[in-house]
Design a protein around this motif. Sequence first.
Motif, short mmCIF file in Angstrom:
data_model
loop_
_atom_site.label_atom_id
_atom_site.label_comp_id
_atom_site.label_asym_id
_atom_site.label_seq_id
_atom_site.Cartn_x
_atom_site.Cartn_y
_atom_site.Cartn_z
N ASN A 43 9.79 2.63 1.11
CA ASN A 43 10.02 1.21 0.67
C ASN A 43 10.89 0.43 1.57
O ASN A 43 11.67 0.88 2.15
N ASN A 44 10.85 -1.07 1.38
CA ASN A 44 11.20 -1.92 2.60
C ASN A 44 12.89 -1.62 2.76
O ASN A 44 13.47 -1.94 3.62
N MET A 72 0.01 -7.27 -8.65
CA MET A 72 1.18 -6.95 -7.72
C MET A 72 1.77 -5.54 -8.08
O MET A 72 1.87 -5.56 -9.47
N TRP A 77 6.80 -1.24 -6.60
CA TRP A 77 7.98 -1.81 -6.47
C TRP A 77 7.75 -2.90 -5.82
O TRP A 77 8.71 -3.98 -5.66
N HIS A 78 6.67 -3.49 -5.39
CA HIS A 78 6.46 -4.92 -4.78
C HIS A 78 6.88 -6.18 -5.86
O HIS A 78 6.98 -7.25 -5.32
N GLY A 123 10.47 -6.45 -2.49
CA GLY A 123 9.40 -6.70 -2.89
C GLY A 123 9.02 -8.28 -2.51
O GLY A 123 9.81 -8.95 -1.93
N MET A 163 5.35 -10.98 -1.79
CA MET A 163 3.97 -11.28 -0.93
C MET A 163 4.60 -11.68 0.66
O MET A 163 3.89 -11.45 1.30
N TYR A 194 7.21 -10.49 2.35
CA TYR A 194 7.51 -9.22 2.85
C TYR A 194 6.13 -8.44 3.06
O TYR A 194 6.37 -7.72 4.01
N ASP A 195 5.45 -8.39 2.28
CA ASP A 195 4.39 -7.55 2.16
C ASP A 195 3.27 -8.03 3.28
O ASP A 195 3.22 -7.58 4.23
N ASP A 222 4.69 -14.73 -5.17
CA ASP A 222 3.52 -14.49 -5.23
C ASP A 222 2.47 -15.40 -4.50
O ASP A 222 1.11 -15.25 -4.71
#
Length: 356
Positions: free
Chosen positions: A71-72, A157, A160-161, A168, A170, A172-173, A208
């Motif tokens: 995870n980030n 979504m 853990w995002h 979490g 979007m 970062y994703d 998001d």
Amino acid sequence: MEPIRIGIIGHGFMGHEHEKMLSNFSGIRLMGFADKDPSQLEDVLPGLKRYQSNEELIHDPEVDVVLIAANNNQHHDLVIQAANAGKNVICEKPVAMSLQQLDEMEEACHQNHVRFTVHHQRRFDPDFRTARAVYDSKTLGNMYTIKSSLYGFNGNMHDWHVYKSEGGGMLYDWGVHLLDQILWMLPGVKLKTVFADIRNVINFEVDDYFKILMRFENGVTAEVELGTYYLADKVQDKWFERHWFIGGNQGTAYVDGFFPEGKIVRTSHLLQNVSGQRTMTAAGPTRSFGPAPEGTILTEPLPQVNTCHENYFENYVRAYHGEEDFLVQISETRRVLRLMDAVRESGRTGKSVDFE
Ligand SMILES: NC(=O)c1ccc[n+]([C@@H]2O[C@H](COP(=O)([O-])OP(=O)(O)OC[C@H]3O[C@@H](n4cnc5c(N)ncnc54)[C@H](O)[C@@H]3O)[C@@H](O)[C@H]2O)c1
């Protein structure tokens, strides 16, 4: 040359993707996985090690490189632990949650004389490479706009995002990929100002949706828009859309889909100040937005690109052996993190932010 021996921390979604690609990859020997959740190791491929702990993997003398696919919010500590054990590190994106974290990670790698790079394999996405080939070819004349967009149609979504503390959201994703692509498309061009709208449309903690406008020193404005709540009842297997648009004064290009379809489009001559022709359209009578005179719209195929995500690790192997530079430099990932900070600041204040 001896294969590079890689151990991976995290056997979730991305850990499995790496396992598929690297368990039989020229120049690389995948050693095995560690995961803080032992059940995640149950389906590790036969022949690979299932480490009891991160420490066991990090201190395995048979591991040359630790790939962090957790995870980030775990990247910072795991990269530093691996570097302090003298291991080279590949970290998943986003490299860190903040610039300060990245500074500390880079310092640990520097102090321990280990190689450090980030998995930005989306620099090899066919849609992006096609858009970049159009841009590089300068065939559109003076380019003024690049638009890159990604829309999800089901509001998903996952996992853990949706939690801020896990890294979490979007931005970062996917945001980190989309911004990295734009900056890498215009190498060496200063990004002067950033304006962004960033929202939690349906999620409580994390973004998001975002729309990011970047004005570059060479006059190009790039727009990146992503939304996960663009609800649509599309055909069964089509739950997202990916688009690029590039505009110049000698034509435009549209690039649709990850395996892109699209065209370069021009007019045979500039249709400016032509005599107005009244056409009835669904929007009512119009002169500007009616059909172009017969034969004036000309199309050309998009450039062909030959690219795939394996290219990321092919570069890694060559760079590890000193034959070329790592494709992804830490200074580039720092610039993306800085840009994400500017995006958040602009989103918060509603004002544009001076960048470079
Ligand atoms: N490059 C890409 O295209 C891409 C795509 C997806 C995810 N990612 C990145 O990969 C990373 C993992 O994402 P994911 O989607 O695979 O998540 P995931 O939840 O599917 O898997 C993460 C795994 O890491 C494990 N884990 C968490 N903390 C750990 C720790 N401290 N020590 C050991 N194991 C730990 C979890 O138990 C889980 O099995 C993230 O940084 C994400 O941004 C990159």
